[in-house]
Design an enzyme around this catalytic site. Structure first.
Site, PDB file in Angstrom:
ATOM      1  CD  GLU A 218      -2.908  -1.156   0.153  1.00  0.00           C
ATOM      2  OE1 GLU A 218      -3.082  -0.083  -0.474  1.00  0.00           O
ATOM      3  OE2 GLU A 218      -3.546  -2.188  -0.104  1.00  0.00           O
ATOM      4  CB  CYS A 253      -0.897   7.137   1.056  1.00  0.00           C
ATOM      5  SG  CYS A 253      -2.330   6.250   1.714  1.00  0.00           S
TER       6      CYS A 253
END
Length: 478
Positions: A218, A253
């Site tokens: 991720e 993110c």
């Protein structure tokens, strides 16, 4: 806070041996065991919410609102959701098969992968650890957690609470930095789940490849926004973009990295940002009453200041640096694709605006870069929406909102290409740590043996003719 006491390598080896042994013994396989552990996760969060919020305040200056909304609340909800669906997720599936194989008891069993490793980041140290852990527990895996050493208070508290609430023979925390992480990666795991930067993601993938270990990465990337000024409500778009950008000072993110907007609507968008800015921080983001989070450390703080000094664009809103590692969210106009702000993911409170001729130009720019974790599009036009669906690639495509997609556990969260691979949230977390184990039971009776007889040597022409039927099937015109 005092330095973390890192886990010695010998202890790491002992943990790995213990977790592997526990999995092989099958003690964690009963669903009742998993249910109990998942409920303990929910209790861990609820009963220690004040301490967890304090750790987030110590590590990241996080306001309680920005602790409860993105971290504490989702962890409790996810654990309870997994408990509610545990039986359903683990139930074997019976796929539909061709009639001549209908008696083979074709089944897909949900098999846990084994002893797994979760390496989590500093920016959301709790939720980005616990959500994948919930999936691992629901799947029936044992798990070692390696939290980030850059979130010391959270890591120390996590190590204490995991030991206190969960079965220590099945779940453990390893504290450390690069040396300890490197050693952990040298051991054989059955799955590795990593959240963090692309550069470290490559290191994780390389280490996993040596052991042929499956990996979920991720990562992040330059997640773009397109504001279709011809159709969207620009004020709502600016408000939602700025809200998503200021979360954890942009150190997320999925934070909007830059905004594309048609040239004729750039000034209107800037004015809308000014209006949203004043409503969010009436006394300014650096005022003592502001909930604005600081940048994580001096290194990142200096980096962000350097970006603002090197950009060839114009800072039209914010951008002032405070003395407490806080920086006003900066809106920057006149930014081109070769600007220093566009060299890599910003991961800070800076938002460039890039004017484009039209939606096709925005899509072309997005296509020319690496695949982002998410693309945000603000539009009410079906044509614009369909262009982004059909012509762009990203981990997720979100319309008319930012950031909130992580609360939608009915869809997978994950990247593509340089923004990562694999996914999680809800059942997708369970799926990540589960092997879809195919199973058939071919009857050893005379009837079935008769059907299979033609495959045995010596081979005959009639049998070859029978097994060649697919080569003679009529293929329809396109």
């Amino acid at each position: 806070m005092a330095s973390l006491k890192y886990t010695p390598k010998q202890h790491i080896t002992e943990i790995h041996t213990r977790l592997s042994k526990t999995f092989r013994e099958g003690r964690i396989l009963p669903l009742e065991y998993r249910r109990k552990q998942l409920l303990q996760v929910a209790r861990l969060i609820q009963e220690n919410s004040d301490s967890i919020m304090a750790s987030l305040k110590a590590d990241l200056g996080r306001h309680p609102f920005e602790a409860i909304l993105p971290e504490l609340g989702p962890m409790v909800s996810s654990a309870l959701h997994a408990v509610e669906n545990l039986d359903k997720w683990n139930s074997p599936e019976k796929p539909q098969v061709e009639a001549w194989r209908s008696g083979w008891d074709t089944t897909i069993f949900k098999a846990p992968k084994g002893a797994v490793l979760i390496i989590s980041p500093w920016n959301f140290p709790w939720v980005l650890t616990i959500l994948p852990l919930i999936g691992a527990i629901a799947a029936g895996c044992t798990c070692l957690i390696k939290p980030s050493e850059h979130a010391k208070a959270s890591a120390a508290l996590m190590a204490k609470l995991i030991l206190q609430y969960l079965d220590p023979d099945a779940y453990a925390v390893c504290l450390g930095a690069i040396e300890e992480t490197t050693y952990v990666l040298s051991l054989k795991w059955d799955h590795i789940f990593y959240t963090g930067s692309t550069s470290v993601g490559r290191i994780i993938a390389e280490a996993a490849a040596k052991q042929l270990t499956p990996v979920t990465l991720e990562l992040g990337g330059q997640s773009p926004v397109f504001v279709d000024g011809d159709s969207t409500n620009i004020e709502i778009a600016a408000r939602r973009i700025l809200w998503g950008k200021q979360q954890n000072a942009g150190q997320v993110c999925i934070a909007p990295n830059h905004v594309f907007v048609q040239e004729q609507h750039e000034s209107a968008l800037v004015e809308a940002f000014k209006k949203a800015y004043d409503s969010f921080w009436p006394k300014g983001p650096l005022d003592s009453s502001s909930e604005m989070a600081p940048v994580v450390n001096t290194q990142h703080y200096q980096r962000d200041k350097s970006l603002l000094s090197r950009t060839k664009g114009k800072v039209v809103i914010g951008g002032q640096a405070g003395q407490d590692l806080r920086i006003e969210p900066a809106i920057v106009t006149g930014v081109k694709l070769d600007d220093p702000l566009m060299e890599e993911e910003i991961f800070g409170p800076i938002l460039p605006i890039i004017p484009v001729a039209n939606v096709d130009a925005a899509i072309s720019h997005i296509q020319s870069g690496s695949t982002p974790l998410v693309i945000y599009v603000f539009t009410e036009k079906e044509e614009t929406k369909n262009k982004f669906v059909q012509r762009t690639q990203s981990g997720q495509l979100i319309l008319n909102e930012t950031f909130a997609q992580v609360a939608v556990y009915e869809i997978p969260f994950g990247g593509q290409g340089q923004s990562g691979y694999g996914s999680y949230l809800g059942k997708y977390s369970f799926d990540t740590f589960t092997h879809q184990r195919g199973y058939i039971n071919v009857p050893a009776d005379a009837r079935t043996e008769g059907l299979l007889q033609g495959r045995y040597p010596p081979y005959s022409a009639p049998a070859l003719e029978f097994f060649s039927q697919a080569l003679k099937a009529k293929i329809p015109d396109a």
